[in-house]
Design a protein around this motif. Structure first.
Motif, PDB file in Angstrom:
ATOM      1  N   SER A   6     -40.422  11.087  -4.168  1.00  0.00           N
ATOM      2  CA  SER A   6     -39.560  11.306  -5.325  1.00  0.00           C
ATOM      3  C   SER A   6     -39.323  12.808  -5.482  1.00  0.00           C
ATOM      4  N   HIS A  17     -37.635  15.993  -7.637  1.00  0.00           N
ATOM      5  CA  HIS A  17     -37.147  16.474  -8.926  1.00  0.00           C
ATOM      6  C   HIS A  17     -36.516  17.846  -8.721  1.00  0.00           C
ATOM      7  N   ILE A  30     -32.513  17.079 -12.607  1.00  0.00           N
ATOM      8  CA  ILE A  30     -32.500  15.783 -11.920  1.00  0.00           C
ATOM      9  C   ILE A  30     -33.946  15.381 -11.673  1.00  0.00           C
ATOM     10  N   TYR A  78     -36.603  11.989 -10.165  1.00  0.00           N
ATOM     11  CA  TYR A  78     -36.641  10.782  -9.332  1.00  0.00           C
ATOM     12  C   TYR A  78     -35.363  10.635  -8.505  1.00  0.00           C
ATOM     13  N   THR A  99     -32.314  10.906  -8.448  1.00  0.00           N
ATOM     14  CA  THR A  99     -30.930  10.703  -8.915  1.00  0.00           C
ATOM     15  C   THR A  99     -30.754  10.649 -10.431  1.00  0.00           C
ATOM     16  N   ASP A 100     -31.846  10.631 -11.178  1.00  0.00           N
ATOM     17  CA  ASP A 100     -31.734  10.456 -12.631  1.00  0.00           C
ATOM     18  C   ASP A 100     -31.481  11.786 -13.337  1.00  0.00           C
ATOM     19  N   ARG A 101     -30.676  11.697 -14.400  1.00  0.00           N
ATOM     20  CA  ARG A 101     -30.337  12.877 -15.176  1.00  0.00           C
ATOM     21  C   ARG A 101     -30.958  12.809 -16.561  1.00  0.00           C
ATOM     22  N   SER A 137     -25.779  15.746  -9.907  1.00  0.00           N
ATOM     23  CA  SER A 137     -26.231  14.507  -9.296  1.00  0.00           C
ATOM     24  C   SER A 137     -27.161  14.833  -8.138  1.00  0.00           C
TER      25      SER A 137
END
Lengths: 108, 123
Positions: free
Chosen positions: A31, A33, A47, A49, A51-53, A62
């Motif tokens: 993962s 970051h 960002i 994991y 792809t998460d914002r 992104s």
């Protein structure tokens, strides 16, 4: 120990797309970051994991992660996006948090 | 609001000791593992250490292991970093950082950072 490799600098014109890479052995299995740091300020998570914002981070930010490279993509770059960007992973073999060397983003 | 405030930095001679503190507020401190991260002048981020939510487990970067001790006082919502046998290469801004979720995983990102405290090791 695990090593993350980032380009020292990336330059991009306003309105264009910036891509900042983070290389590591089989990083796609980890993962990743990303944080942004502006001069004299503490880092800010942009960002997580892969792809998460976080809330409050524009959709222009992104991420992706596959194979040996993770990538932070900033679309429609603005002057305010200038700063240093760091990737981060957890190395399970050493139980250490690892940061990449950082990439300075310059908006031309 | 959620806040971390570091203190205790300063100028110290090589070989001497220094203790940093990090006061937390605005969240349930006792449920979060916490970290120290440092940044040498003009350099990148370097992870220093993690302490579990109850202080029972700690991991350190190889560069500080055996010289730095990470502790916490959950009754005071405060972290401590006791630094001994300081070297010039320990000169850096030291940040405390909170993971974005409760638990002890080192895989969590850091979503809250303090403003940092500067440590200068020089004779």
């Amino acid at each position: 120990s695990y090593v993350l490799t980032q380009p020292p600098s990336v330059s991009v014109a306003p309105g264009k797309t910036a891509r900042i890479t983070c290389g590591g052995n089989n990083i796609g299995s980890k993962s990743v970051h990303w944080c942004q740091q502006k001069p004299g300020q503490a880092p800010v998570l942009v960002i997580y994991y892969d792809t998460d914002r976080p809330s409050g981070i524009p959709e222009r930010f992104s991420g992706s992660n596959s194979g040996n490279t993770a990538t932070l993509t900033i679309s429609r770059v603005e002057a305010g996006d200038e700063g240093d960007y760091y990737c981060q992973v957890w190395d399970s073999s050493s139980d250490h948090v690892i940061f990449g060397g950082g990439t300075k983003l310059t908006v031309l | 609001q959620v806040q971390l405030v570091e203190s205790g930095g300063g100028v110290v001679q090589p070989g001497r000791s220094l203790r940093l503190s990090c006061a937390a507020s605005g969240f349930t401190f006792t449920t979060y593992a916490m970290h120290w991260v440092r940044q040498a002048p003009g350099k990148g981020l370097e992870w220093v250490a993690i302490i579990s939510y109850d202080g029972s487990n700690k991991y350190y970067a190889d560069s500080v292991k055996g010289r730095f001790t990470f502790s916490r006082d959950n009754s005071k919502n405060t972290l401590y970093l006791q630094m001994s046998s300081l070297r010039a290469e320990d000169t850096a801004v030291y940040y405390c950082a909170r993971p974005f979720d409760v638990g002890n995983s080192l895989d969590f990102p850091f979503d809250v950072w303090g403003q940092g405290t500067m440590v200068t090791v020089s004779s």
